[in-house]
Design a protein around this motif. Structure first.
Motif, PDB file in Angstrom:
ATOM      1  N   GLY A 264      30.093  43.110  47.113  1.00 39.64           N
ATOM      2  CA  GLY A 264      30.039  41.658  47.189  1.00 39.64           C
ATOM      3  C   GLY A 264      29.694  40.988  45.876  1.00 39.64           C
ATOM      4  O   GLY A 264      29.457  39.774  45.830  1.00 39.64           O
ATOM      5  N   ARG A 266      30.297  39.273  42.409  1.00 39.92           N
ATOM      6  CA  ARG A 266      31.340  38.490  41.732  1.00 39.92           C
ATOM      7  C   ARG A 266      31.343  38.906  40.255  1.00 39.92           C
ATOM      8  O   ARG A 266      30.620  38.364  39.434  1.00 39.92           O
ATOM      9  CB  ARG A 266      31.049  37.002  41.904  1.00 39.92           C
ATOM     10  CG  ARG A 266      32.179  36.096  41.477  1.00 39.92           C
ATOM     11  CD  ARG A 266      31.866  34.648  41.785  1.00 39.92           C
ATOM     12  NE  ARG A 266      32.839  33.772  41.183  1.00 39.92           N
ATOM     13  CZ  ARG A 266      32.743  32.448  41.160  1.00 39.92           C
ATOM     14  NH1 ARG A 266      31.677  31.864  41.712  1.00 39.92           N
ATOM     15  NH2 ARG A 266      33.669  31.717  40.583  1.00 39.92           N
ATOM     16  N   ASP A 300      38.718  37.230  47.441  1.00 40.26           N
ATOM     17  CA  ASP A 300      38.131  36.554  48.601  1.00 40.26           C
ATOM     18  C   ASP A 300      38.623  35.109  48.612  1.00 40.26           C
ATOM     19  O   ASP A 300      38.228  34.301  47.752  1.00 40.26           O
ATOM     20  CB  ASP A 300      36.607  36.608  48.516  1.00 40.26           C
ATOM     21  CG  ASP A 300      35.931  36.137  49.807  1.00 40.26           C
ATOM     22  OD1 ASP A 300      36.635  35.599  50.683  1.00 40.26           O
ATOM     23  OD2 ASP A 300      34.702  36.321  49.919  1.00 40.26           O
ATOM     24  N   ARG A 302      38.190  33.047  51.151  1.00 40.40           N
ATOM     25  CA  ARG A 302      37.415  32.256  52.115  1.00 40.40           C
ATOM     26  C   ARG A 302      36.771  30.995  51.513  1.00 40.40           C
ATOM     27  O   ARG A 302      36.587  30.003  52.228  1.00 40.40           O
ATOM     28  CB  ARG A 302      36.367  33.141  52.796  1.00 40.40           C
ATOM     29  CG  ARG A 302      36.985  34.171  53.735  1.00 40.40           C
ATOM     30  CD  ARG A 302      35.952  35.125  54.299  1.00 40.40           C
ATOM     31  NE  ARG A 302      35.330  35.947  53.264  1.00 40.40           N
ATOM     32  CZ  ARG A 302      34.398  36.861  53.493  1.00 40.40           C
ATOM     33  NH1 ARG A 302      33.981  37.069  54.736  1.00 40.40           N
ATOM     34  NH2 ARG A 302      33.879  37.563  52.507  1.00 40.40           N
ATOM     35  N   PRO A 327      43.063  37.689  55.765  1.00 39.10           N
ATOM     36  CA  PRO A 327      42.297  37.175  54.614  1.00 39.10           C
ATOM     37  C   PRO A 327      41.363  36.026  54.959  1.00 39.10           C
ATOM     38  O   PRO A 327      40.520  35.667  54.146  1.00 39.10           O
ATOM     39  CB  PRO A 327      43.401  36.719  53.646  1.00 39.10           C
ATOM     40  CG  PRO A 327      44.599  36.475  54.496  1.00 39.10           C
ATOM     41  CD  PRO A 327      44.507  37.436  55.639  1.00 39.10           C
ATOM     42  N   ALA A 330      38.238  38.441  55.866  1.00 39.92           N
ATOM     43  CA  ALA A 330      37.700  39.427  54.932  1.00 39.92           C
ATOM     44  C   ALA A 330      38.471  39.381  53.613  1.00 39.92           C
ATOM     45  O   ALA A 330      39.641  38.986  53.588  1.00 39.92           O
ATOM     46  CB  ALA A 330      37.791  40.825  55.543  1.00 39.92           C
ATOM     47  N   PRO A 331      37.849  39.801  52.513  1.00 37.45           N
ATOM     48  CA  PRO A 331      38.549  39.846  51.231  1.00 37.45           C
ATOM     49  C   PRO A 331      39.721  40.828  51.267  1.00 37.45           C
ATOM     50  O   PRO A 331      39.747  41.768  52.064  1.00 37.45           O
ATOM     51  CB  PRO A 331      37.463  40.313  50.260  1.00 37.45           C
ATOM     52  CG  PRO A 331      36.178  39.969  50.920  1.00 37.45           C
ATOM     53  CD  PRO A 331      36.427  40.149  52.385  1.00 37.45           C
TER      54      PRO A 331
END
Length: 523
Positions: A264, A266, A300, A302, A327, A330-331
């Motif tokens: 997770g 970045r 991702d 989202r 998508p 979830a990524p």
């Protein structure tokens, strides 16, 4: 070999550059050599982002040119960048007149997306990620209605012919028959618009037939090749096992999609101030390094706001659906994939190659616009600009022809067979392993030895020899550039050398001599 003589301009390729040039040549008779049915198999039709142009009132061609130069890492031809960006808007308007359904705002303006390394939102798009497909559809409709254009669908060009220093013809064959007879098409005017070289790599976003054949074809008749070492790897190809790999357009990151790894994290934020919108070469290397470290990089989407995201990016959601990925929840797994070749056949500002009678536009060319790292969505723009330039140059420099009979071309099965599937797989894996996102001298020399052996094993397969020629040019040019710049990253020469801030130029004969020396030294 059967011989057919024509006064028509012969256009090799059937993507955006080829069709736009054919329309700009009208009513001059042309013949378009298309391996597929129009609209299928061309890289242009697969392009998602759109066409870059300064359409916003606060933007300008000068700012667009500056972004192009910055992204190109020191080797962009500034005069070319100025020229191309200054006419970009004209081509958007021309496509609009051809009924291209560009996305529009409520007040009737063009919807503009921001992509990597652009200082403004200036990418004109169609239906989110359908720009290439929709622009091609509009052009195909126009082509079908233009009497001066004959299209030979299912036909492939495999060799250029030359007398002295002038093109004298092209050899064509059936693109879909495993073995067919060949036809010698005699002509004095050829426009190459047959795509780039991304398919030479095992992981690519390019259509299956786009494997450097056109560049190799030109190189084999003595055309000068420029910037061959600069191959752009798109950061966000979907890592789902498909060949070619589906593409997640950069516009997603422009709208707010982020890159994360399996933890997770970045990972782009500490690497570049623009994070996910850093230049493509930087993002591609970061994703490659995450992959190599087993950290499973993912895109991702989202964070993108809006309930209609699925409608705005249909290509992404269709590819995800094929692979049982949602998508929205979830990524999406991504990887860096060979996407665009900045290098190619060297052209002047009128689209001429170094061989007389030969013009080039689109990805097969090297105009100096892209430098070491193409600015996002400048690819379709360059194809449009130089397609028109080539058309105007051909009209100005060749005898005026108003009428020329359509060609009657038919092929028959041949007894000669080419079993090149295994050789092709080995060539593509060699390029990925040794001439990919990260390179070094030892790996490049090993690649050249492999390419030489593969080429020797397919001596009668002209199409494969064309591919090997382009692969050789890429690997040799990468070996000679002992620095890292843009999309070219040498782990043994990690720094950029100010003294090497210039475009590379090479002939195939020179590249083959270097390849032979390397093979001899190791034997």
């Amino acid at each position: 070999m059967e011989e057919i003589t024509t006064e028509r301009v012969v256009i090799i390729g059937a993507g955006l550059g080829a069709l736009y040039a054919a329309l700009n040549l009208a009513p001059r008779p042309v013949i378009v050599i298309s391996p597929e049915v129009l609209g299928e198999g061309a890289s242009s039709a697969w392009a998602q982002g759109g066409v870059a142009a300064a359409m916003d009132i606060n933007d300008s061609p000068e700012k667009h040119a500056l972004d192009t130069v910055r992204a190109g890492a020191g080797t962009v031809d500034i005069n070319v960048a100025d020229m191309v960006t200054n006419v970009a808007k004209d081509h958007i308007l021309a496509l609009t007149r051809m009924d291209t359904p560009f996305d529009r705002t409520e007040d009737g303006g063009y919807t503009l997306s921001r992509e990597a390394a652009h200082s403004f939102a200036r990418v004109v798009r169609v239906k989110g990620d359908q720009a290439g497909f929709e622009i091609m559809a509009a052009l195909i409709k126009q082509v079908r209605q233009t009497p001066s254009i004959q299209v030979l669908e299912g036909t492939m060009a495999v060799e250029l012919l030359k007398e002295g220093n002038r093109i004298s013809g092209v050899v064509i064959e059936d693109a879909n028959m495993p073995c067919s007879n060949q036809i010698r098409l005699t002509t004095s005017v050829v426009l190459l618009a047959g795509g780039g070289s991304g398919g030479l790599y095992a992981l690519t976003t390019n259509p299956p037939r786009i494997r450097g054949q056109v560049i190799g074809m030109a190189a084999r008749v003595g055309a000068l090749i420029a910037d061959a070492e600069f191959v752009q790897f798109h950061p966000t190809a979907l890592n789902v096992g498909e060949d070619p790999a589906p593409l997640a357009t950069e516009a997603l990151r422009g709208e707010g999609a982020i890159l994360v790894n399996k933890h997770g994290v970045r990972f782009m934020e500490p690497i570049h101030e623009d994070a996910e919108l850093a230049p493509r070469d930087i993002v591609a290397r970061a994703i490659f390094e995450q992959t190599q470290a087993g950290l499973n990089p993912m895109l991702d989407i989202r964070p993108i706001q809006g309930e209609n995201v699925k409608m705005r990016y249909p290509a992404l959601f269709e590819a995800c659906a094929r692979n049982n990925i949602d998508p929205i929840k979830a990524p999406v797994p991504v990887a860096a994939a060979a996407h665009y070749h900045m290098g190619g056949i060297a052209t002047d500002t009128d689209g001429h190659a170094s061989v007389k009678g030969l013009w080039v536009c689109g990805e097969a060319s090297s105009t100096g616009l892209h430098g070491a790292n193409r600015l996002a969505s400048n690819g379709l723009l360059e194809a449009l600009v130089y397609a028109r330039i080539c058309a105007q140059s051909i009209v100005a420099e060749t005898p005026q022809i108003i009428e020329s009979p359509q060609l009657d071309v038919s092929f028959e099965a041949s007894s000669e067979k080419h079993n090149d599937i295994e050789a092709m797989n080995q060539l593509r894996q060699t390029m990925t392993d040794f001439v990919g996102v990260l390179r070094n001298g030892d790996g490049l020399r090993e690649a050249l030895q492999h390419i030489a052996v593969l080429e020797e094993s397919q001596r009668t397969n002209i199409s494969f020899i064309n591919m090997c020629a382009t692969a050789t040019l890429i690997a040799v040019s990468a070996l000679l550039r002992e620095e890292s710049r843009g999309a070219h990253e040498r782990t043994d020469f990690p720094k950029t050398n100010k003294l090497a801030e210039k475009r590379s130029q090479i002939y195939l004969s020179e590249a083959l001599d270097i390849r032979a020396e390397i093979s001899q030294d190791t034997s």
